[in-house]
Design a protein around this motif. Structure first.
Motif, mmCIF file in Angstrom:
data_model
loop_
_atom_site.group_PDB
_atom_site.id
_atom_site.type_symbol
_atom_site.label_atom_id
_atom_site.label_comp_id
_atom_site.label_asym_id
_atom_site.label_seq_id
_atom_site.Cartn_x
_atom_site.Cartn_y
_atom_site.Cartn_z
ATOM 1 N N SER A 1 -10.338 -0.501 -10.881
ATOM 2 C CA SER A 1 -11.042 0.394 -9.951
ATOM 3 C C SER A 1 -10.250 1.656 -9.647
ATOM 4 O O SER A 1 -10.374 2.228 -8.575
ATOM 5 C CB SER A 1 -11.363 -0.362 -8.661
ATOM 6 O OG SER A 1 -10.186 -0.955 -8.131
ATOM 7 N N TYR A 2 -9.383 2.057 -10.588
ATOM 8 C CA TYR A 2 -8.665 3.340 -10.567
ATOM 9 C C TYR A 2 -7.541 3.398 -9.533
ATOM 10 O O TYR A 2 -6.446 3.846 -9.832
ATOM 11 C CB TYR A 2 -9.602 4.540 -10.374
ATOM 12 C CG TYR A 2 -10.981 4.388 -10.954
ATOM 13 C CD1 TYR A 2 -11.161 3.919 -12.256
ATOM 14 C CD2 TYR A 2 -12.116 4.688 -10.216
ATOM 15 C CE1 TYR A 2 -12.428 3.750 -12.799
ATOM 16 C CE2 TYR A 2 -13.387 4.538 -10.750
ATOM 17 C CZ TYR A 2 -13.528 4.059 -12.038
ATOM 18 O OH TYR A 2 -14.771 3.886 -12.558
ATOM 19 N N SER B 1 -15.865 11.925 -12.626
ATOM 20 C CA SER B 1 -16.595 10.744 -13.102
ATOM 21 C C SER B 1 -15.648 9.552 -13.136
ATOM 22 O O SER B 1 -14.417 9.704 -13.051
ATOM 23 C CB SER B 1 -17.137 11.004 -14.516
ATOM 24 O OG SER B 1 -16.058 11.046 -15.448
ATOM 25 N N GLY B 2 -16.210 8.364 -13.304
ATOM 26 C CA GLY B 2 -15.369 7.175 -13.394
ATOM 27 C C GLY B 2 -14.404 7.249 -14.570
ATOM 28 O O GLY B 2 -13.235 6.885 -14.457
ATOM 29 N N GLN C 1 -11.597 9.563 -13.670
ATOM 30 C CA GLN C 1 -10.674 8.930 -12.728
ATOM 31 C C GLN C 1 -9.741 7.950 -13.443
ATOM 32 O O GLN C 1 -8.538 7.894 -13.156
ATOM 33 C CB GLN C 1 -11.451 8.205 -11.623
ATOM 34 C CG GLN C 1 -12.152 9.135 -10.650
ATOM 35 C CD GLN C 1 -12.772 8.373 -9.490
ATOM 36 O OE1 GLN C 1 -12.078 7.750 -8.693
ATOM 37 N NE2 GLN C 1 -14.095 8.419 -9.397
ATOM 38 N N GLN C 2 -10.291 7.204 -14.401
ATOM 39 C CA GLN C 2 -9.442 6.248 -15.102
ATOM 40 C C GLN C 2 -8.428 6.966 -15.983
ATOM 41 O O GLN C 2 -7.289 6.504 -16.121
ATOM 42 C CB GLN C 2 -10.299 5.286 -15.938
ATOM 43 C CG GLN C 2 -9.556 4.071 -16.466
ATOM 44 C CD GLN C 2 -8.931 3.220 -15.372
ATOM 45 O OE1 GLN C 2 -7.961 3.628 -14.721
ATOM 46 N NE2 GLN C 2 -9.497 2.046 -15.147
ATOM 47 N N ALA D 1 -15.212 -1.143 -14.921
ATOM 48 C CA ALA D 1 -15.961 -0.522 -13.831
ATOM 49 C C ALA D 1 -16.736 0.713 -14.283
ATOM 50 O O ALA D 1 -17.363 1.390 -13.459
ATOM 51 C CB ALA D 1 -15.006 -0.138 -12.695
ATOM 52 N N LEU D 2 -16.713 1.000 -15.575
ATOM 53 C CA LEU D 2 -17.306 2.237 -16.078
ATOM 54 C C LEU D 2 -18.714 2.023 -16.608
ATOM 55 O O LEU D 2 -19.037 0.965 -17.162
ATOM 56 C CB LEU D 2 -16.443 2.814 -17.209
ATOM 57 C CG LEU D 2 -15.009 3.195 -16.858
ATOM 58 C CD1 LEU D 2 -14.288 3.668 -18.112
ATOM 59 C CD2 LEU D 2 -14.973 4.265 -15.780
ATOM 60 N N ASP D 3 -19.545 3.060 -16.478
ATOM 61 C CA ASP D 3 -20.828 3.057 -17.162
ATOM 62 C C ASP D 3 -20.567 3.053 -18.666
ATOM 63 O O ASP D 3 -19.585 3.640 -19.133
ATOM 64 C CB ASP D 3 -21.633 4.310 -16.789
ATOM 65 C CG ASP D 3 -22.069 4.292 -15.333
ATOM 66 O OD1 ASP D 3 -22.210 3.192 -14.777
ATOM 67 O OD2 ASP D 3 -22.251 5.379 -14.749
#
Length: 250
Positions: free
Chosen positions: A88-89, A141-142, A145-146, A169-171
């Motif tokens: 979750s980053y 975006s996710g 962030q990662q 946790a990513l799309d």
């Protein structure tokens, strides 16, 4: 380089790790596979004492700790040899991208501000986000962030980077950009232990695959062996479910 011996971990009456032994050589890329609840993430968190194991010995380079008797200063010293990329980053929401990366350099490594900033900007360039240095996590975006999380881990110049399901946790459309960054890092020779459900990625980048179930390591081998001729029946069942194109008999 990394040696885990007889690692046990329980939560109350639930035994999550039941005597894990694992050796990782410098430059290895180890992917840990297994069903949910098999103990993969717990094992990763025990390596750097985010979770304290109940029993066993953890060695990284020349530092060997008995988990029962490890002193706080030794745990801190061991943690400095590792960096972790979380599902979750775990970015600081009130800090910019640049500040998220320089935080560890300034606070933990006591580097001068100018040097910390130079390192951070170079790593942002490596993960393709130099144009986002002044943005906040909420503006990313996710996948972005990662990638910041990966740059933050690299900034600490650790002996090993621990990846805890970095794409879970990513799309789906954002998974590829994060895996591409990890592929690029893998070619640099840094030691990595990756908990992942991305089978094709694990097959492509890993030097060894570890398959866990029920808190134990059932099988460990090179990717071509695990994916083409797994020995354990449970490994075959797991891989067949996730990669139906595999044709070995179960």
């Amino acid at each position: 380089m990394i040696k885990l011996e007889n690692i046990h971990k329980s939560f109350g009456k639930m035994d999550v790790l039941k005597g894990i032994d694992l050796e990782v050589n410098k430059g290895d890329i180890i992917s840990i596979l297994g069903p949910s609840g098999s103990g993969k993430t717990t094992l990763l968190r025990c390596i750097n004492f985010l979770e304290k194991a109940n029993e066993g010995t953890i060695t990284i380079d020349n530092l060997s700790l008995n988990v029962k008797t490890a002193a706080k200063k030794d745990i801190i010293a061991l943690r400095k040899k590792t960096a972790m990329v979380f599902q979750s980053y775990n970015l600081f929401q009130h800090k910019t991208v640049l500040q998220n990366i320089t935080e560890g350099l300034l606070v933990v490594q006591k580097k001068p501000v100018k040097e910390a900033k130079e390192i951070a900007l170079e790593l942002l360039k490596k993960v393709g986000l130099e144009h986002k240095a002044d943005a906040y996590p909420s503006e990313l975006s996710g996948g972005q962030q990662q990638r910041v999380g990966i740059a933050r881990a690299l900034a600490l110049n650790p002996e090993v980077i621990l990846f805890d399901e970095p794409t879970s946790a990513l799309d789906p459309e954002l998974v590829g950009e994060v895996l591409d960054v990890i592929r690029k890092i893998a070619k640099s020779g840094i030691t990595m232990i990756i908990v992942t459900h991305e089978m094709n990625f694990a097959r492509e980048v890993s030097s060894r695959i570890v398959f866990m179930d029920g808190g134990v390591v059932l099988e460990e081998a090179e990717p071509q062996i695990i994916f083409n001729t797994p020995k354990h029946e449970r490994t075959k069942q797991f891989l067949k479910r996730l990669t139906p194109e595999l044709t070995f008999d179960i």
